[in-house]
Enzyme design. Structure first.
Site, short mmCIF file in Angstrom:
data_model
loop_
_atom_site.label_atom_id
_atom_site.label_comp_id
_atom_site.label_asym_id
_atom_site.label_seq_id
_atom_site.Cartn_x
_atom_site.Cartn_y
_atom_site.Cartn_z
N SER A 1 -1.34 -0.50 2.46
CA SER A 1 -0.16 -1.17 2.58
C SER A 1 0.10 -0.83 0.44
O SER A 1 -0.63 -1.08 0.10
CB SER A 1 0.26 -2.77 2.26
N ASP B 1 9.25 2.85 7.54
CA ASP B 1 10.11 1.62 6.78
C ASP B 1 11.56 2.49 7.75
O ASP B 1 12.74 1.95 8.03
CB ASP B 1 11.00 2.15 5.66
C1 S3P Z 1 7.14 -1.31 0.38
C2 S3P Z 1 5.93 -0.82 0.47
C3 S3P Z 1 5.96 -1.09 2.56
C4 S3P Z 1 7.04 -0.78 3.17
C5 S3P Z 1 8.55 -1.65 1.99
C6 S3P Z 1 8.39 -1.52 0.65
C7 S3P Z 1 7.19 -0.62 -1.40
O1 S3P Z 1 5.59 -2.21 2.56
O2 S3P Z 1 7.23 -1.63 4.01
O3 S3P Z 1 9.44 -1.93 2.12
O4 S3P Z 1 7.75 -0.90 -2.42
O5 S3P Z 1 5.73 -0.70 -1.82
P1 S3P Z 1 3.89 -2.90 2.96
O6 S3P Z 1 3.46 -2.54 2.25
O7 S3P Z 1 4.09 -4.11 3.41
O8 S3P Z 1 3.34 -1.55 3.79
#
Ligand code: S3P
Length: 425
Positions: free
Chosen positions: A165, A313
């Site tokens: 993440s 995404d």
């Molecule tokens: C993001 C990370 C992702 C993504 C989100 C934006 C970011 O989420 O799905 O739309 O800007 O760091 P996760 O960190 O939960 O995977």
């Protein structure tokens, strides 16, 4: 209501990148002096980050309104003021998780809350490492928002998250930036690296060694004049429309082509689309360029678990593409269930209502090649990417599709419906 389309053709720019906008706003707030951010993402999510920062005493000016230049006068490391009210993160998980990292290092108490969708999302993933660093948290049952952060003087850690993440990585690095010593994160799989690149742009070295990224805390950030590239995750919607409809040819200019976000382009090629992408400049460490997508005969595609973090995404719009003929199977994507909606059940439920031959899996989904969709009535489930994915799928249906709650596209791509209409030919 979306009517079917024959082809899409033309050139466009998409709004500024949401992930990069959040990071530039936050780092500008922690820097000393005045930063400007051009092409700041116009959607509700990045507005939530600005509103939280303003409530913490950061001076923010946005004279031209959404999509224009934002001026942020930073307060320096540790300089945020205690807020007088709880902070509203709206629909934005990135706002809540990144701000948790910022606020964990400030010696006061802050409550972060969000809308109904954000209130269902798990926050333990950021609370656990930040608690290990020395902050204290309270949260609603199941470690959901609202969360109360009791910030403290933190100690550095080396953290190995169990989910890949970028939000978790970034929360820990932002806390580490404000902590004496070296804080590092080793990711289970690579995720978007905008925080690392943005830190470098603000004069803070983020050392990357394989999957481990480290930051030295306590260094001052220099204010900057920044420009945000177009959001490749928004570009994915017109790009998929072009891949899907015979005779289509769409070019998207000034879009971010960071390799940790560009896996969507390879997937479009695997589906059979003709995709050209060219980097024309590097801005603040972020590659920027254009993408041209033309239709090609569609093939079935399998997305493997290892590929999921880099297209997390884009999976809803890839599912929409699969309904045009090729089909898709996705596994190892259980994270989709804790996004703005349960993006497995709401996506597959909606596509089935439009006539797709599709099934959920616990950690993914399958869409089988079949006749064209019929269209029908679907609900966006308060999820911007589902509303847009259904709209793209609807272009290939034999009849019209009505999307309930479609105004939610304003979270990331307010001009989405206008842009798609302009491309119809
Ligand atoms: C993001 C990370 C992702 C993504 C989100 C934006 C970011 O989420 O799905 O739309 O800007 O760091 P996760 O960190 O939960 O995977």
């Amino acid at each position: 209501m979306i009517a079917p389309a024959r082809t899409v053709r033309g050139r466009l720019q998409v709004p500024g990148d949401k992930s990069i906008s959040h990071r530039y706003a936050i780092l500008s707030a922690l820097a000393e002096g005045c930063s400007t951010i051009a092409n700041y993402a116009p959607g509700g999510d990045c507005q939530s980050t600005l509103a939280c920062l303003a409530a913490l005493g950061v001076s923010i000016e946005r004279p031209d309104g959404p999509g224009g230049r934002v001026t942020v006068t930073g307060r320096g490391l540790g300089g945020l003021n205690p807020p007088t009210t709880p902070l509203d993160c709206g629909n934005s998980g990135t706002t809540m998780r990144l701000m948790a990292g910022v606020l964990a290092a400030h010696p006061f108490t802050t409550t972060l809350f969000g809308d109904a969708s954000l209130s269902r999302r798990p926050m333990r993933r950021v609370m656990a490492p930040l608690a290990e660093m020395g902050a204290r948290f309270e949260a609603a049952p199941g470690d959901r928002p609202p969360i109360v952060i009791h910030g403290a003087r933190l100690r550095p850690i080396h953290y190995t998250p169990d989910v890949p993440s970028a939000q978790v990585k970034s929360a820990v690095l932002l806390a580490g930036l404000q902590t004496e010593g070296t804080t590092s994160v080793t990711e289970p799989a690579p995720t978007r690296d905008h925080t690392e690149r943005a830190l470098e742009a603000f004069g803070i070295p983020a050392t990357v060694d394989g999957r481990r990224v480290s930051v030295q805390g306590g260094r001052r950030l220099q204010a900057h004049d920044l420009t945000v590239p177009g959001d490749i995750s928004s570009a994915a919607f017109p790009a998929v429309a072009a891949a899907a409809l015979p005779g289509s040819d769409v070019t998207i200019d000034a879009v971010g082509l960071n390799p940790s976000r560009a896996a969507i382009l390879d997937l479009l090629r695997r589906f059979g689309a003709v995709v050209e992408a060219q980097v024309t400049s590097i801005r603040h460490g972020e590659p920027v360029g254009h993408i041209r997508v033309r239709h090609g005969a569609l093939e079935p595609v399998e997305v493997l678990p290892a590929e999921v973090p880099e297209v997390i995404d884009e999976l809803p719009v890839l599912a929409a593409l699969a309904t045009f003929g090729g089909g898709i199977s996705v596994s190892g994507a259980g994270e989709l269930r804790v996004k703005e909606s349960d993006r497995i059940s709401a996506l597959i439920g909606g596509l089935r209502a439009m006539g797709a031959d599709a099934d959920e899996r616990p950690d993914g989904f399958v869409i089988r090649p079949s006749r064209p969709l019929t269209g029908g009535a679907v609900d966006a489930h308060h999820d911007h990417r589902l509303a847009m994915a259904f709209a793209i799928a609807a272009l290939g249906a034999t009849g019209p599709t009505t999307i309930g709650g479609a105004e939610v596209v304003a979270v990331s791509y307010p001009s989405f419906f206008d842009d798609i209409d302009r491309l119809r030919s």
